[in-house]
Scaffold this motif. Structure first.
Motif, short mmCIF file in Angstrom:
data_model
loop_
_atom_site.label_atom_id
_atom_site.label_comp_id
_atom_site.label_asym_id
_atom_site.label_seq_id
_atom_site.Cartn_x
_atom_site.Cartn_y
_atom_site.Cartn_z
N HIS A 18 -0.05 17.38 -12.95
CA HIS A 18 -1.07 18.16 -12.24
C HIS A 18 -0.59 19.60 -12.07
O HIS A 18 0.43 19.85 -11.44
N GLU A 36 1.12 11.92 -0.76
CA GLU A 36 0.06 10.98 -1.15
C GLU A 36 -1.03 11.71 -1.94
O GLU A 36 -1.48 11.24 -2.99
N ALA A 37 -1.43 12.89 -1.45
CA ALA A 37 -2.45 13.68 -2.16
C ALA A 37 -1.92 14.15 -3.51
O ALA A 37 -2.64 14.09 -4.52
N GLU A 89 -1.91 11.31 -10.76
CA GLU A 89 -2.51 10.13 -11.41
C GLU A 89 -3.87 10.47 -12.02
O GLU A 89 -4.16 10.13 -13.17
N ASP A 90 -4.72 11.17 -11.25
CA ASP A 90 -6.05 11.53 -11.72
C ASP A 90 -6.00 12.43 -12.95
O ASP A 90 -6.92 12.41 -13.78
N SER A 101 0.81 -1.22 0.00
CA SER A 101 0.00 0.00 0.00
C SER A 101 0.85 1.27 0.00
O SER A 101 0.35 2.33 -0.30
N MET A 157 0.41 12.70 -5.38
CA MET A 157 0.49 11.57 -6.32
C MET A 157 -0.88 11.19 -6.85
O MET A 157 -1.02 10.83 -8.02
N LYS A 158 -1.91 11.30 -6.01
CA LYS A 158 -3.27 10.99 -6.48
C LYS A 158 -3.72 12.03 -7.52
O LYS A 158 -4.30 11.67 -8.54
N MET A 159 -3.43 13.31 -7.26
CA MET A 159 -3.80 14.36 -8.23
C MET A 159 -3.06 14.16 -9.55
O MET A 159 -3.65 14.32 -10.62
#
Length: 196
Positions: free
Chosen positions: A142, A129-130, A136-137, A19, A132-134
């Motif tokens: 980003h 973490e936030a 990826e999204d 994870s 990397m999610k942005m």
């Protein structure tokens, strides 16, 4: 000591489960140093202190701290926030052309210095973490609006977060998620430059 062993065991379990696979091991090590406080430039970063208070203790951020003071931004970055600061190290400033830092620290260049420094600040608290999610999204890149008004672009190179400035120069996050009372600091290896 027991607390550190428990945290290390928990982190090992999480890593084994995959994870945290995207988080570089250096970040995991930094999170476990000095009890609950990561180390930056040989100093423990207290999450109860402000960005300016903590950065002032780090031996690898002395140029940044001097620049923040010269630009009159110490009070701002010591304020409530939240801020995400991409903090260039002394070595990052040393990569600039000879004489650049000395010129920027002159009183007559205060506005230009403030513009460069606020280009490293996003008016929000964004952990790795936030981020990397942005990234990826948004399909791998980003855009993030800075306090200066311009945009930086966040991306990934392998497991590392990278930040691109308006001129296409890229900085790598060498230490992420240094939590502060008024935001988060990500240490970077290159000074970002806004549009002139």
């Amino acid at each position: 000591m027991l607390k550190m062993m428990i945290r290390a065991a928990a982190l090992t379990s999480i890593l084994a489960a995959g994870s945290l696979a995207a988080v570089p091991s250096a970040l995991a090590q930094a999170a476990m140093s000095s009890g609950d406080m990561p180390m930056v430039g040989g100093a423990a970063m207290d999450p109860q202190k402000t960005i300016v208070e903590n950065a002032s203790q780090a031996s690898n951020l002395t140029t940044l701290v001097a620049a923040v003071k010269a630009a009159g931004l110490a009070e701002t970055l010591g304020g409530e926030g939240p801020f995400t600061v991409f903090a260039p190290t002394n070595e990052a400033f040393a990569k600039l052309p000879a004489g650049t830092v000395d010129d920027l620290l002159k009183p007559e260049n205060k506005d230009q210095l403030a513009k460069i420094l606020t280009y490293h600040v996003v008016p929000a608290k964004a952990t790795s973490e936030a981020a990397m999610k942005m990234i990826e999204d948004d399909g791998g890149k980003h855009p993030a609006k800075t306090v200066e008004g311009g945009e930086i672009t966040l991306g990934m190179e392998g497991e590392s977060i990278v930040v691109m400035d308006a001129s296409g120069n890229t900085a790598t996050v060498t230490q992420a998620d240094v939590m502060q009372s008024n935001g988060v600091v990500h240490v970077i290896d290159t000074v970002l430059m806004p549009k002139k």
